[in-house]
Write a protein that holds these residues in place. Structure first.
Motif, short mmCIF file in Angstrom:
data_model
loop_
_atom_site.label_atom_id
_atom_site.label_comp_id
_atom_site.label_asym_id
_atom_site.label_seq_id
_atom_site.Cartn_x
_atom_site.Cartn_y
_atom_site.Cartn_z
N GLY A 1 0.80 -1.22 0.00
CA GLY A 1 0.00 0.00 0.00
C GLY A 1 0.83 1.28 0.00
O GLY A 1 0.30 2.37 -0.13
N GLU A 2 2.16 1.10 0.15
CA GLU A 2 3.08 2.23 0.21
C GLU A 2 2.63 3.27 1.23
O GLU A 2 2.52 4.46 0.94
N CYS A 3 2.36 2.79 2.44
CA CYS A 3 1.93 3.68 3.52
C CYS A 3 2.31 3.07 4.86
O CYS A 3 2.77 1.94 4.92
N VAL A 4 2.10 3.85 5.91
CA VAL A 4 2.39 3.39 7.26
C VAL A 4 1.10 2.85 7.87
O VAL A 4 0.04 3.46 7.74
N LYS A 5 1.20 1.71 8.55
CA LYS A 5 0.03 1.11 9.21
C LYS A 5 -0.11 1.73 10.59
O LYS A 5 0.88 2.00 11.27
N GLY A 6 -1.33 1.96 10.99
CA GLY A 6 -1.59 2.47 12.33
C GLY A 6 -2.67 3.53 12.31
O GLY A 6 -3.17 3.92 11.26
N THR A 7 -3.01 4.01 13.52
CA THR A 7 -4.10 4.98 13.63
C THR A 7 -3.68 6.25 14.37
O THR A 7 -4.53 7.10 14.63
N ILE B 1 -1.92 9.95 15.22
CA ILE B 1 -1.87 11.22 14.48
C ILE B 1 -0.62 11.29 13.63
O ILE B 1 -0.67 11.73 12.48
N ASP B 2 0.52 10.82 14.17
CA ASP B 2 1.77 10.82 13.41
C ASP B 2 1.66 9.98 12.15
O ASP B 2 2.13 10.37 11.08
N VAL B 3 1.04 8.82 12.25
CA VAL B 3 0.86 7.94 11.10
C VAL B 3 0.01 8.64 10.04
O VAL B 3 0.33 8.63 8.85
N GLY B 4 -1.05 9.28 10.46
CA GLY B 4 -1.91 10.03 9.53
C GLY B 4 -1.16 11.14 8.83
O GLY B 4 -1.32 11.35 7.62
N GLN B 5 -0.31 11.86 9.57
CA GLN B 5 0.46 12.95 8.98
C GLN B 5 1.47 12.42 7.96
O GLN B 5 1.66 13.01 6.90
N ILE B 6 2.13 11.30 8.30
CA ILE B 6 3.11 10.72 7.38
C ILE B 6 2.41 10.22 6.11
O ILE B 6 2.89 10.47 5.00
N ASN B 7 1.28 9.54 6.25
CA ASN B 7 0.55 9.06 5.08
C ASN B 7 0.05 10.22 4.22
O ASN B 7 0.05 10.14 2.99
#
Length: 95
Positions: free
Chosen positions: A53-59, A61-67
């Motif tokens: 998926g070329e993204c970071v897994k997780g929920t 706020i940092d994960v959302g910002q990186i994605n």
């Protein structure tokens, strides 16, 4: 004579051999078989990376910002590519 350009953008992570607990996110741009990698300067735990998926897994706020950064970067790179093509400029991975 018709020429076609191949173009792709992928996001990958790279870890250091001496520290496998941290990975840097890179954007890999390929045009006609030539590629270049650009660091997004974001460090993540490689276990949270979703390669397909070329993204970071997780929920978090940092994960959302990186994605979000990954998607914005993908959009900007594609936009630059389209602009080069529209103005009939030389299209390379570096450009």
């Amino acid at each position: 004579m018709k020429t076609t350009n191949t173009f792709s953008v992928q996001f990958i992570i790279r870890t250091k051999k001496n520290d496998l607990t941290k990975g840097l996110i890179y954007a890999r741009i390929s045009v006609n078989g030539k590629r270049i990698e650009i660091s997004l300067k974001r460090i993540i735990d490689p276990l949270t990376w979703h390669g397909a998926g070329e993204c970071v897994k997780g929920t978090s706020i940092d994960v959302g910002q990186i994605n979000k950064l990954i998607e914005e970067t993908r959009y900007k790179i594609r936009e630059c590519y389209q602009e080069l093509r529209m103005h009939n400029k030389l299209t390379t991975a570096e450009a």
